[in-house]
Design an enzyme around this catalytic site. Structure first.
Site, PDB file in Angstrom:
ATOM      1  N   TRP A 133      34.532  48.896  33.384  1.00  0.00           N
ATOM      2  CA  TRP A 133      35.115  47.607  32.990  1.00  0.00           C
ATOM      3  C   TRP A 133      34.546  46.545  33.920  1.00  0.00           C
ATOM      4  CZ3 TRP A 133      40.112  45.315  35.152  1.00  0.00           C
ATOM      5  CH2 TRP A 133      40.437  44.126  34.439  1.00  0.00           C
ATOM      6  N   ASP A 214      42.514  54.532  37.150  1.00  0.00           N
ATOM      7  CA  ASP A 214      42.854  53.333  36.388  1.00  0.00           C
ATOM      8  C   ASP A 214      43.351  53.828  35.029  1.00  0.00           C
ATOM      9  OD1 ASP A 214      41.078  50.294  35.298  1.00  0.00           O
ATOM     10  OD2 ASP A 214      43.131  51.006  35.052  1.00  0.00           O
ATOM     11  N   LYS A 250      48.193  47.128  26.692  1.00  0.00           N
ATOM     12  CA  LYS A 250      47.689  47.630  25.414  1.00  0.00           C
ATOM     13  C   LYS A 250      48.677  48.575  24.745  1.00  0.00           C
ATOM     14  CE  LYS A 250      44.532  47.416  28.175  1.00  0.00           C
ATOM     15  NZ  LYS A 250      44.327  46.630  29.385  1.00  0.00           N
TER      16      LYS A 250
HETATM   17  C1  LIG Z   1      39.877  49.808  32.184  1.00  0.00           C
HETATM   18  C2  LIG Z   1      40.750  48.600  32.290  1.00  0.00           C
HETATM   19  N1  LIG Z   1      41.515  48.456  33.404  1.00  0.00           N
HETATM   20  C3  LIG Z   1      42.342  47.399  33.545  1.00  0.00           C
HETATM   21  C4  LIG Z   1      42.427  46.420  32.563  1.00  0.00           C
HETATM   22  C5  LIG Z   1      43.364  45.269  32.863  1.00  0.00           C
HETATM   23  O1  LIG Z   1      44.188  44.958  31.862  1.00  0.00           O
HETATM   24  P1  LIG Z   1      45.489  44.062  32.148  1.00  0.00           P
HETATM   25  O2  LIG Z   1      45.329  43.391  33.467  1.00  0.00           O
HETATM   26  O3  LIG Z   1      45.543  43.104  31.007  1.00  0.00           O
HETATM   27  O4  LIG Z   1      46.615  45.044  32.169  1.00  0.00           O
HETATM   28  C6  LIG Z   1      41.642  46.516  31.375  1.00  0.00           C
HETATM   29  C7  LIG Z   1      41.725  45.473  30.272  1.00  0.00           C
HETATM   30  N2  LIG Z   1      40.452  45.206  29.634  1.00  0.00           N
HETATM   31  C8  LIG Z   1      40.421  44.415  28.410  1.00  0.00           C
HETATM   32  C9  LIG Z   1      41.300  45.041  27.355  1.00  0.00           C
HETATM   33  C10 LIG Z   1      40.899  43.004  28.632  1.00  0.00           C
HETATM   34  C11 LIG Z   1      40.190  42.348  29.797  1.00  0.00           C
HETATM   35  O5  LIG Z   1      38.960  42.469  29.911  1.00  0.00           O
HETATM   36  O6  LIG Z   1      40.918  41.742  30.601  1.00  0.00           O
HETATM   37  C12 LIG Z   1      38.988  44.422  27.913  1.00  0.00           C
HETATM   38  O7  LIG Z   1      38.712  43.747  26.920  1.00  0.00           O
HETATM   39  O8  LIG Z   1      38.171  45.161  28.508  1.00  0.00           O
HETATM   40  C13 LIG Z   1      40.799  47.634  31.241  1.00  0.00           C
HETATM   41  O9  LIG Z   1      40.051  47.794  30.137  1.00  0.00           O
END
Ligand SMILES: Cc1ncc(COP(=O)(O)O)c(CN[C@@](C)(CC(=O)O)C(=O)O)c1O
Length: 402
Positions: A133, A214, A250
């Site tokens: 991510w 995570d 989510k």
């Molecule tokens: C692996 C991972 N960890 C943590 C988070 C953190 O989410 P939160 O802080 O909203 O609880 C995301 C969210 N990733 C998303 C869904 C949204 C983003 O990028 O913020 C994504 O589109 O990858 C994630 O994909």
């Protein structure tokens, strides 16, 4: 002269910037496959029925607007930990899990990064998967850790690079921190099998690495919260000390309520008290105490057997709709359009995303010509697809790869 005359214009966020571009696009055919936020079969954001019921329950109790404590709502954090570790978890039964509420998954990761940077005695290096991510990298760097990578994705097989992963973890310095996606790996949608997790656990033990899970998608990957927590629970059962970041963005659709939790397994309740005190010392100057509303909703769901059951059904429903879209895209590309290339990975991957294998140039063409938006690395949020736009999506991909 202004104090900010030398402030440079920074790049848009690789993920959230896609939504900005999508909003600016006026073409009615546009499809947003950027941010990983669930959409229902009509392409609309989805508030779970369970959440609506929990909201009524919470409001009927007139909770008021007082501050929470630094580590948040105690019944929420206790229930979040139970969801993650499971009732059979030895540390949980022994009162040896320190847990604090966090500002969703991002906040949990940031508290974890800060705690490790300040108190973990063996290393300041955190090994994250390549790719991971995108926000993990600046997040851990800003928390004071030194971000390194371990191989995770094999471009040629569009599958897990298990040999590379093992080699890189075996080559990591003893005591380094390793970030593990508990389930529904973002962006690849590729998870180790249970057998591969067992091997990873052995390597982590052999190298004395510190596993930081995570878990942003528990329940959302397979539709089963216990199955999605397998890796974490296996590591704990194998005697590892772990750190865990949880998000309810989510799996409960609480995106904007920013509801999450951070936890650490400790040796005994006396150590838990010391760790809790240091978590508070990190959080108080960061944001003092967390937002209450989402935690009350999540706690109401996790604490009521009927609501919990309904929630598991709904989260399985979301997971199943995504799986049906995977199958539909695969069938359109392979059987109907006979699009060049192998597309099995779109079907075999799990969770919110599919790592399509589309090249950056193709993702740009798709945005500019077809108004189909995805991240530059070819990741699509499967939830953005539905019966109303999946054909158009497949035709657009077919045109882009021919
Ligand atoms: C692996 C991972 N960890 C943590 C988070 C953190 O989410 P939160 O802080 O909203 O609880 C995301 C969210 N990733 C998303 C869904 C949204 C983003 O990028 O913020 C994504 O589109 O990858 C994630 O994909």
């Amino acid at each position: 002269i202004s104090a900010w005359a030398t402030v440079p214009a920074g790049p848009p966020d690789p993920i959230l910037g896609i939504t900005e571009a999508f909003k600016a696009d006026k073409d009615p055919r546009k499809i947003n496959l950027g941010v990983g936020a669930y959409r229902d079969e009509h392409g609309k954001p989805y508030v779970l029925q369970t959440v609506k019921k929990a909201e009524e329950l919470v409001l009927s109790q007139n909770p008021g607007k007082e501050y929470l404590g630094i580590t948040g709502l105690p019944e929420f954090t206790a229930r979040a930990a139970l969801l993650a570790y499971g009732a059979e978890s030895a540390p949980l039964q022994q009162g040896s899990v320190s847990v604090t509420q966090a500002i969703s998954g991002t906040g949990a990761l940031r508290i974890g990064g800060a705690f490790l940077a300040r108190h973990y005695p063996h290393s300041k290096e955190i090994y994250v998967p390549a790719p991971t991510w995108g926000n993990h990298i600046p997040l851990f760097r800003d928390a004071g850790l030194d971000v390194k990578f371990y191989r995770y994705f094999n471009k040629s097989t569009v599958d897990l690079d298990f040999e590379g992963l093992k080699a890189d973890l075996l080559a990591a310095p003893e005591g380094a921190i390793v970030l593990l996606h508990a389930c529904a790996h973002n962006p690849t949608g590729i998870d180790p099998t249970p057998e591969q997790w067992a091997v990873i656990s052995d390597i982590v033990k052999e190298k004395k690495l510190f596993p930081f899970f995570d878990m942003a998608y528990q329940g959302f990957a397979s539709g089963n919260t216990a199955r999605d927590a397998f890796a974490l629970r296996h590591f704990v059962a194998q005697g590892h000390q772990v750190a865990v970041a949880q998000s309810f963005a989510k799996n409960m659709g609480l995106y904007g309520e920013r509801t999450g939790a951070f936890s650490l397994t400790v040796s005994d309740p006396e150590e838990k008290a010391r760790v809790d005190s240091q978590l508070k010392i990190i959080i108080r100057p960061m944001y003092s105490n967390p937002p209450a509303y989402g935690a009350r909703i999540a706690s109401a769901i996790l604490g009521d057997p009927a609501l919990y059951g309904q929630w598991e059904t709904e989260v399985k429903g979301m997971a199943d709709r995504i799986i049906s879209m995977r199958e539909k895209v695969y069938s359109l590309l392979t059987n109907d359009l006979k699009t060049p290339g192998e597309w099995g990975h779109i079907k075999s991957q799990i969770g919110m995303f599919s790592y399509t294998g589309l090249q950056t140039a193709q993702t740009k063409t798709l945005a500019q010509k077809a108004h189909v938006y995805m991240t530059a690395d070819g990741r699509i949020s499967m939830a953005g697809l539905n019966d109303g736009n999946v054909e158009y999506f497949a035709q657009s991909v077919d045109a882009a790869v021919r």
